[in-house]
Design a protein around this motif. Structure first.
Motif, PDB file in Angstrom:
ATOM      1  N   TYR A  92      -5.238   4.640   2.568  1.00  0.00           N
ATOM      2  CA  TYR A  92      -4.936   5.395   3.791  1.00  0.00           C
ATOM      3  C   TYR A  92      -3.910   4.659   4.652  1.00  0.00           C
ATOM      4  N   ALA A 126     -11.320   8.691   2.548  1.00  0.00           N
ATOM      5  CA  ALA A 126     -10.218   7.941   1.947  1.00  0.00           C
ATOM      6  C   ALA A 126     -10.634   6.493   1.748  1.00  0.00           C
ATOM      7  N   ILE A 183     -12.574   6.557   8.993  1.00  0.00           N
ATOM      8  CA  ILE A 183     -12.196   6.548   7.583  1.00  0.00           C
ATOM      9  C   ILE A 183     -13.392   6.071   6.762  1.00  0.00           C
ATOM     10  N   LYS A 188     -14.953   6.183   2.539  1.00  0.00           N
ATOM     11  CA  LYS A 188     -14.710   6.546   1.136  1.00  0.00           C
ATOM     12  C   LYS A 188     -15.918   7.209   0.486  1.00  0.00           C
TER      13      LYS A 188
END
Length: 200
Positions: free
Chosen positions: A120, A115, A88, A90
Motif C-alpha cells: 500500500y 492491503a 490498513i 491485510k
C-alpha cells in the motif's frame, strides 16, 4: 492494532475479545475483535498514555493506522475528533470485523482498506499527507524498517507529522529516519512504545 503473539497453530477454537474506547464521541463503547492470527490490541494503559501525548494534536488531524488489527488506535483517534482516519489491514477476518464496527458506530470519517501495508505504501501517496501515523506491526518479522522507509520516501507524511511506533523492547531504534526526533518513550513489559516528530 497490535499483533504481538505468535499464532498457535494447534489452537483451532475461534476466540473473540473486545476493545474499549476510552474517551471522546464513543466513550465507553466496547467493540468486538476477531482473534485472527494472534491479534492482541494495544492495552488500555498504553493507549491512554499515547492519547494523552496526542491530546492537543489529534483534533482535526488526518490519521493513518497501519497494521490496524483490532482497530483499537484508529477507532480511538476517530472518537477523539480526528478529521479522518485510514485503517490498513491485510487479514480478511480482521478486516470484516473492522467494517462491522465501523457500521455499528456509523463512523463516516473512517476509511478501511484491505492491503499489505508495504504494498500500500509503495503506491501513489494520498492527495493530502497524514498528520499522525500509528505503526504497530507483528513483532519480530522485520516489518518496521521497510514500513518507515516507505513512509518517509513516499510523501505520506506532513512535514511535522507525529509517528507512533509500538515494538518489541529490543528493536533497534537506530533504523529511524534521520529527520524523525524522539518525542516520548515508555516501556511496558516486553513492549516499547515511542512517539516521534518529523522535522522535514
Amino acid at each position: 492494532m497490535g499483533k504481538h503473539r505468535q499464532p498457535n497453530k494447534s489452537q483451532k477454537k475461534d476466540k473473540s475479545g473486545f476493545i474499549r474506547i476510552i474517551s471522546g464521541l464513543w466513550k465507553g463503547r466496547k467493540l468486538p475483535v476477531h482473534d485472527a492470527e494472534g491479534l492482541r490490541p494495544t492495552t488500555d494503559r498504553v493507549k491512554e498514555t499515547l492519547f494523552n501525548w496526542l491530546a492537543t494534536d489529534l483534533p482535526k488531524a488526518r490519521c493513518l493506522d497501519l497494521f490496524a488489527g483490532s482497530g483499537s488506535l484508529g477507532f480511538e483517534a476517530a472518537s477523539r475528533q480526528a478529521e479522518f482516519v485510514t485503517m490498513i489491514e491485510k487479514n480478511p477476518d480482521a478486516l470484516r470485523q473492522l467494517k462491522q464496527n465501523q457500521q455499528t458506530l456509523s463512523a463516516s470519517h473512517l476509511q478501511i482498506v484491505q492491503a499489505d501495508t508495504r504494498i500500500y505504501l509503495a503506491q501513489t501517496p494520498p492527495a493530502e499527507p497524514y498528520d499522525i501515523v500509528f505503526i504497530d506491526p507483528p513483532f519480530r518479522q522485520g516489518l518496521l524498517e521497510e514500513t518507515l522507509h516507505l513512509l518517509e520516501q513516499g510523501q505520506w507524511l506532513h512535514e511535522n507529522a507525529l509517528i507512533y511506533i509500538e515494538s518489541e523492547k529490543e528493536w533497534p531504534v537506530s533504523t529511524i529516519p534521520p529527520s524523525w526526533k524522539l518525542h516520548r518513550e515508555k516501556v511496558a513489559g516486553q513492549v516499547c512504545y515511542r512517539l516521534f516528530q518529523r522535522n522535514a
